[in-house]
Design an enzyme around this catalytic site. Structure first.
Site, short mmCIF file in Angstrom:
data_model
loop_
_atom_site.label_atom_id
_atom_site.label_comp_id
_atom_site.label_asym_id
_atom_site.label_seq_id
_atom_site.Cartn_x
_atom_site.Cartn_y
_atom_site.Cartn_z
CG HIS A 167 11.67 22.04 -18.77
ND1 HIS A 167 12.40 23.01 -19.41
CD2 HIS A 167 12.55 21.26 -18.10
CE1 HIS A 167 13.69 22.82 -19.15
NE2 HIS A 167 13.81 21.77 -18.35
CB SER A 222 -19.37 31.65 -16.26
OG SER A 222 -20.01 31.92 -17.50
CE LYS A 256 -15.81 28.07 -18.02
NZ LYS A 256 -14.48 28.48 -18.28
CD GLU A 306 -8.55 33.69 -14.14
OE1 GLU A 306 -9.32 34.59 -14.49
OE2 GLU A 306 -8.78 32.48 -14.33
#
Ligand code: ARG
Length: 456
Positions: free
Chosen positions: A155, A276, A282, A289
């Site tokens: 979980h 970024s 970043k 992704e």
């Protein structure tokens, strides 16, 4: 040039030409198409269906076309309807009338079925080899991290301590199954449809066993209608790849979580992350992704072909031409995903202290602490209660169980002894998991031996 002009008097509508043509994508099949045609031509000669000298001329012509395409001397011209038309037209241009005999006893229906089967068969090996290279990387990481402790989750809540070796072993297992599925698909697809003709075989005495053998198939297919209308092998391949992508996507999700600022379990190499345009701090896990995102694209391809096929009456229908763009896209996407994901994992650094601390602070040893009391004679339900109270105390005092003093522990139960500290250390918690498949060192060593053997 068309292969079917004779019956027509009028010109084809320009948009129909554009809508109907497949050469812009099926040119990828040039090698398979030519190899299939060479086998067919040899067989026609051997069976005296065409004169042997003409068969030889055709084979030579086709070999010339193949080497000219590979060297760049011959560019596949998109004005033809499909790759089959292009090759045949080029052959006739090169060797004259003999080239016109190539299509004897053959249809583009069995031809395209053959080409795509050979393409899928070849691509199964390419993809499987890429997965294997990824498994090599995983095994290195597994061997190096048998005592890199981390929390195991259920979980997405910290559950029990495991090791990086064990966690990565789970993915190694998935990839074994992925390669198995691909191998199984290859076994089932490896029958040669050439000679099925348009749908009902032919009246020429073709030697289908010969062409099947020439092209390294197990044998010829048994039913000519099925041969030209079957795309199961392609769907099975897409299905196997969809499952592979599902695995990579789950792994990607974990990398995104582990790479997040608050987890900070891993650091991605500069070569496999991006920045970024506006936020200078970043360092994003774009590869993970993208692999996660491209999984949707592969599922889409599987759904697309399944849906195109679902109401097609026997035998060949043009709907089937829709299979190729999906197939080619999936082949590219899956190989890129495996190779780049593997590269990202290979260069990624583990923040071992942070991972270990996270396991400690997450009470992943709470079950083991309860088991300790049980081994000292306390019933499990009582032990569960005692440890539950200790966890609550630890949360209030921002401590882990092993940071409590003997006096603090005795406030909850007199049963605790000095040996509690060793009993709930991460090392003990992991190593005492001795069942087959568990993260304990003994079980893990057995798994590693199996993986080494599997890759050898
Ligand atoms: N481009 C076609 C395909 O991909 C080749 C087979 C064409 N056959 C035909 N009878 N029109 O399916």
């Amino acid at each position: 040039m068309k292969l079917w002009g004779g019956r027509f008097t009028g010109e084809t509508n320009e948009l129909v030409n554009e809508f109907n043509a497949s050469i812009s994508f099926d040119k990828k099949l040039y090698k398979h198409d030519i190899t299939g045609s060479i086998a067919h031509a040899k067989m026609l000669g051997k069976q005296n269906i065409i004169p042997m000298e003409e068969s030889d001329k055709i084979v030579e012509g086709l070999e010339g076309i193949l080497s000219d395409i590979e060297s760049g001397k011959l560019v596949i011209d998109d004005t033809y309807e499909d790759i089959h038309t292009f090759v045949e037209a080029n052959l006739i241009e090169r060797i004259g009338d003999a080239g016109k005999r190539l299509h004897t006893g053959r249809s583009r229906n069995d031809q395209v079925a053959l080409d795509t089967r050979m393409y899928v068969r070849e691509q199964i090996d390419v993809l499987s080899d890429n997965i294997r290279d990824f498994q090599d990387i995983l095994l290195r990481i597994i061997k190096e991290n048998t005592d890199t402790y981390m929390p195991g989750f259920t979980h997405l809540q910290k559950a029990q301590p495991v090791t990086v070796a064990h966690h990565f072993g789970a993915y190694f297992e998935m990839l074994i199954r992925d390669r198995d599925r691909l191998a199984d698909c290859k076994k089932r697809l490896n029958y040669c449809p050439l000679g099925a003709g348009a749908l009902a075989g032919t009246t020429y005495p073709l030697d289908r066993e010969f062409t099947a053998k020439e092209l390294k198939f197990t044998g010829p297919t048994r039913n000519s209608m099925d041969s030209v209308s079957d795309r199961d092998y392609l769907i099975e391949f897409l299905d196997a790849v969809a499952i592979l992508m599902m695995h990579l996507s789950r792994f990607s999700e974990e990398i995104c979580i582990w790479n997040s600022n608050d987890y900070n379990f891993v650091e991605l190499d500069d070569a496999y992350s991006t920045g970024s345009s506006i936020m200078p701090q970043k360092k994003n896990p774009d590869i993970a992704e993208l692999v996660r995102g491209k999984t949707g694209r592969v599922y889409g391809a599987l759904m697309s072909v399944l849906t195109s096929m679902k109401a097609i009456p026997l035998a060949y229908n043009k709907d089937m031409q829709e299979d190729k763009e999906q197939l080619f896209d999936v082949v590219y996407t899956a190989n890129m995903s495996v190779v780049l994901f593997a590269g990202m994992i290979d260069t990624m650094k583990f923040n071992k202290d942070i991972m270990e601390n996270s396991a400690k602070l997450g009470f992943t040893n709470a079950t083991d602490a309860a088991d300790y009391l049980v081994k000292k004679g306390m019933p499990f339900r009582d032990a569960h209660e005692v440890i539950g109270k200790i966890v609550l105390f630890c949360i209030d005092n921002n401590k882990s169980i092993d940071e409590l003093s003997m006096t603090e522990l005795h406030a909850f139960s007199e049963v605790f002894d000095e040996d509690i500290y060793d009993a709930i250390s991460l090392k003990t918690c992991v190593d005492s998991r001795i069942t087959t498949g568990a993260p304990g060192r003994a079980s893990m060593n057995k798994a590693i031996a199996y993986y080494e053997d599997y890759l050898s």
